[in-house]
Design an enzyme around this catalytic site. Structure first.
Site, PDB file in Angstrom:
ATOM      1  N   ASP A 231       0.879  -1.171   0.000  1.00  0.00           N
ATOM      2  CA  ASP A 231       0.000   0.000   0.000  1.00  0.00           C
ATOM      3  C   ASP A 231       0.921   1.226   0.000  1.00  0.00           C
ATOM      4  O   ASP A 231       2.099   1.141   0.368  1.00  0.00           O
ATOM      5  CB  ASP A 231      -0.932  -0.004   1.219  1.00  0.00           C
ATOM      6  CG  ASP A 231      -2.121   0.935   0.989  1.00  0.00           C
ATOM      7  OD1 ASP A 231      -2.066   1.765   0.057  1.00  0.00           O
ATOM      8  OD2 ASP A 231      -3.105   0.853   1.749  1.00  0.00           O
TER       9      ASP A 231
HETATM   10  C1  BGC Z   1      -4.902   3.445   0.021  1.00  0.00           C
HETATM   11  C2  BGC Z   1      -4.984   2.455  -1.126  1.00  0.00           C
HETATM   12  C3  BGC Z   1      -4.775   3.161  -2.430  1.00  0.00           C
HETATM   13  C4  BGC Z   1      -3.455   3.898  -2.406  1.00  0.00           C
HETATM   14  C5  BGC Z   1      -3.138   4.653  -3.679  1.00  0.00           C
HETATM   15  C6  BGC Z   1      -3.654   4.315  -0.054  1.00  0.00           C
HETATM   16  O1  BGC Z   1      -3.746   5.362   0.869  1.00  0.00           O
HETATM   17  O2  BGC Z   1      -4.927   2.759   1.247  1.00  0.00           O
HETATM   18  O3  BGC Z   1      -6.212   1.796  -1.100  1.00  0.00           O
HETATM   19  O4  BGC Z   1      -4.827   2.249  -3.480  1.00  0.00           O
HETATM   20  O5  BGC Z   1      -3.472   4.843  -1.340  1.00  0.00           O
HETATM   21  O6  BGC Z   1      -3.980   5.740  -3.826  1.00  0.00           O
END
Ligand code: BGC
Length: 784
Positions: A231
């Site tokens: 993530d």
């Molecule tokens: C989120 C993800 C997301 C990523 C990219 C993170 O803060 O938890 O779900 O895909 O950001 O935007």
């Protein structure tokens, strides 16, 4: 290794470098080796494609290209319609192709453990079987289009509070039966190209570093061959992560731990083969999914909008109807509530879409009168109320639009309670007092308490219905579409009734004391009354269930539409396992099917069961010997058909710790001692202390102990205030999210997400630990 020829020509430094992105959304291109770059973007409910030359962010704050905003998972899941969710996966993939995107970061299928979790709107259900089946369908159809998907957030990511480094503490059985089972189904049946490792730890180990999770379970047990991406900002220990097979660190831009990795290989602590394996998986994804940049973009905007409307129609849940719905075209209707004119149709955060088009309820019901009744924040006053009451009195039927304004639920923070804004409640009660024919349309991403429910004649729950929500609402209210959605999470009467209430809110480390008793698994066995049970939803027609037959592993039932309108029924199959021996829920969902029936029409439906339908996790999947009851019906509490089956198998006696514990009776709350007895160990919270702070601590945690961190915190806050137009506004979800994702995230995440190179944050950390000179040197070295 498929790409060994390329890997052979790459230097070790190049291979390490390939395993981090180049910017917010792309992998690194390496022209010298003929490696192109792959573009990825959020997200589960539509595409959030940001231009790499513009402002990019992981929180859905800066602009993105127009894309269809489908209903969020809370709504699509309530359709229980795997085919429909597959069509959405396919449509999002088509838009990805139009925008040259190779990998879509979704779907999200974390379990809705507690209704306060801020991101529940992005997830499917409290039930792993249902979540897994829905996610698998999305993935299969998107991948068939040639676009990669990413199951997230793997795993045990069930709260937003302290999401970057909270520890999810739980026993093996809970892990397997509740929090991994959905991912297992989606991996095996959907075959996604990638998974996203979650921010949090599992039993003390960050998901990005977890050999147990990423290697032993995901790859060795489930046979996953794709790539794992962190993530955003979630990489913890790059050396351990290489060993675990966490392939790609995102976003790119920083050089977090790259030097350490190089040294680890040179010192023989990490093998070059581990790095090759990760690089090879990245190359496989890039070469198979990368898309060339095209000059123009187009997709079937109208067709996708229509699909979004259909999804909202199918996912709407009719929770109450005392003969008032459907409306008739010749009734006069008053639409009341700010959200009738500006509905809340999606959630805040990384899944935030810039829609191609929006249809609000007032657009779709142009003949109705309209009063705001409250403001955008959910507040009201006597002027707004008296105007609403006046219109309500003049109309045959008053339709009040209420729920949660966006400051109440978002990625990045959890909800404070399950209450709706006081203004919405006052608005509903005033209108209902003025007109007995009042009904409510609820727009919110999850459970809310409904103290006013007895005062209104009907309740239609839309969740967050996407850009075509208004159209769907009109079609449902007028009966042009017959509601068929059913709840995928239980609605308790009040928050305190939840199994995790009492050990959820404000705990940095998540204590999964309730174990496997999440959602209906708890309410059923504890006998706690709920507002609306799991699987519940009404229709404008009625159905009759008959003739259950069991033939080997096949269960056949007959469903008849006994009303006078066509309608779809969502048939659910649960299995009640033996209740002696190892503690078990009263029943668990093991099958579902949606069937469309004309008035008077009957159909038979087959369910196929397998060994896993009966199995329990007891150091491996095992079937307890005994009698199982198969139950079929329209909701988890209304199961008119049943048949029993004898199963041979293991004699799984109650473990010695179980006797007299909460897990047998579910009376009261699970105490820490009872939970520890189940865990088989003591749980001790580790409290961050000056002198032993690490890159894993947040500025927020360190600032009470360190002047340097206090100043750094202030500086970051000031920047965010500036970005927010000079306002320090904790009521604004974007402001809260930005604070949570900066000062509330560990220093390592700040470094990765801000693309910081060098040792600025390590220097600040040294200073926070009292080593001023050492810290200053690191900071100055960077400046040179
Ligand atoms: C989120 C993800 C997301 C990523 C990219 C993170 O803060 O938890 O779900 O895909 O950001 O935007």
């Amino acid at each position: 290794m498929k790409y060994k020829d390329i890997l052979k020509k790459m230097t070790l430094e190049e291979k390490i470098s390939l395993c981090s992105g180049v910017n917010a959304w792309q992998t690194k291109a390496m022209d010298r080796h003929g490696i192109p770059s792959l573009f990825m973007c959020d997200g589960p409910h539509g595409l959030r494609k940001q231009d790499i030359d513009g402002d990019n962010d992981m929180l859905g704050i800066n602009a993105s290209r127009p894309a269809t905003c489908f209903p969020t998972a809370v709504t699509t899941a309530s359709s229980w319609d795997t085919d429909l969710i597959g069509q959405i996966g396919e449509a999002i993939a088509t838009e990805a192709i139009a925008y040259d995107v190779g990998l879509v970061l979704g779907p999200g299928l974390n379990i809705k453990r507690d209704p306060l979790s801020g991101r529940n709107f992005e997830y499917f259900s409290e039930d792993p079987y249902l979540s897994g089946k829905l996610a698998a369908s999305f993935v299969r159809r998107a991948e068939e289009k040639g676009v990669g998907t990413c199951l997230k957030h793997f795993a045990f990511n069930n709260q937003e509070y302290s999401r970057f480094n909270s520890d999810s503490v739980m026993d093996d059985r809970t892990m397997r039966e509740i929090y991994l089972a959905g991912f297992e189904i989606a991996v095996k049946e959907g075959k996604p190209s990638t998974l996203m490792s979650a921010y949090n730890k599992i039993n003390g180990v960050h998901c990005s570093d977890s050999v147990m999770l990423l290697k032993d379970i995901l790859r060795d047990e489930w046979g996953f061959e794709g790539m794992v991406v962190t993530d955003w900002g979630g990489m913890h220990d790059r050396i351990k992560a290489f060993k675990a097979g966490c392939d790609l660190s995102m976003p790119g831009g920083s050089d977090y731990m790259e030097k350490d990795v190089l040294e680890a290989v040179k010192a023989g602590v990490l093998s070059e083969e581990d790095i090759d394996a990760c690089a090879n998986r990245i190359l496989e994804l890039v070469f198979s999914k990368q898309r060339e940049t095209k000059a123009s973009y187009s997709f079937d905007e109208k067709g996708h909008h229509r699909l979004a409307a259909r999804a909202a129609e199918q996912g709407a849940v009719l929770l109450k109807n005392e003969g008032i719905l459907p409306l008739s075209e010749n009734q006069s209707i008053a639409l009341i509530g700010h959200m009738a004119g500006a509905m809340r149709y999606q959630g805040a955060g990384s899944s935030h879409i810039n829609p191609t088009h929006i249809v609000n309820p007032i657009d779709a019901m142009p003949n109705a009168s309209f009063a705001k009744g409250c403001d955008i924040r959910g507040n009201t006053d006597s002027a707004l109320l008296s105007q609403a009451v006046k219109l309500a009195k003049e109309a045959d039927v008053a339709v009040v639009f209420a729920g949660l304004p966006n400051r109440y639920e978002s990625e990045g923070f959890d909800r404070d309670d399950l209450k709706m804004p006081e203004g919405h409640i006052r608005m509903i009660e005033s209108v209902a007092a003025a007109n007995p024919n009042t009904l409510v349309v609820l727009l919110c991403g999850g459970v809310v308490e409904l103290p006013w429910i007895d005062k209104v004649k009907a309740l239609l729950y839309m969740g967050l219905p996407g850009q075509a929500g208004g159209e769907a609402i009109a079609n449902l209210l007028y009966g042009r579409v017959n509601p068929s959605g059913k709840l995928t999470e239980t609605w308790p009467i009040k928050y305190e009734d939840c199994p995790s209430a009492g050990h959820f809110k404000g705990l940095k480390n998540a204590q999964y004391r309730e174990g496997i008793y999440v959602g209906y698994r708890y309410y059923d066995k504890a006998g706690v009354k709920v507002r609306f049970p799991f699987g519940f939803g009404l229709s404008y027609t009625s159905f009759d269930y008959s003739n259950i037959e069991l033939d080997g592993n096949r269960v056949r039932v007959q469903i008849k539409n006994t009303g006078d309108r066509p309608g779809a029924e969502l048939v659910q199959l649960y299995i009640k396992p033996p209740q002696d021996g190892l503690h078990r829920p009263v029943k668990e969902l093991k099958g579902f099917a949606k069937v469309m029936l004309e008035p008077g029409q009957s159909k038979s439906i087959d369910f196929l069961l397998d060994d896993r339908s009966f199995a329990v996790w007891a150091d491996g999947w095992k079937i307890q010997k005994g009698t199982y009851t198969i139950l079929v019906g329209p909701s988890s509490v209304d199961l008119p058909l049943s048949v029993t089956i004898e199963k041979d198998g293991h004699l799984l006696a109650a473990p010695s710790w179980q006797k007299g514990k909460w897990y047998e009776s579910l009376e009261g709350r699970p105490s820490q001692e009872e939970w520890e007895a189940m865990l088989g160990r003591k749980h001790v919270e580790d409290i961050p202390k000056k002198g032993s702070f690490t890159m894993n601590n947040t500025m927020e945690e360190m600032r009470p102990h360190s002047l340097v961190m206090k100043l750094a915190y202030k500086r970051v806050e000031k920047n965010i205030i500036k970005f927010n137009g000079g306002k320090k506004d904790y009521d604004n979800p974007e402001f809260r999210m930005m604070m949570a994702c900066s000062v509330g995230s560990p220093l390592r995440s700040m470094q990765i997400s801000s693309g910081i190179r060098g040792e600025l944050l390590q220097g600040l950390l040294d200073m926070a630990n009292g080593h001023y000179l050492r810290g200053l040197k690191k900071i100055l070295k960077r400046k040179k």
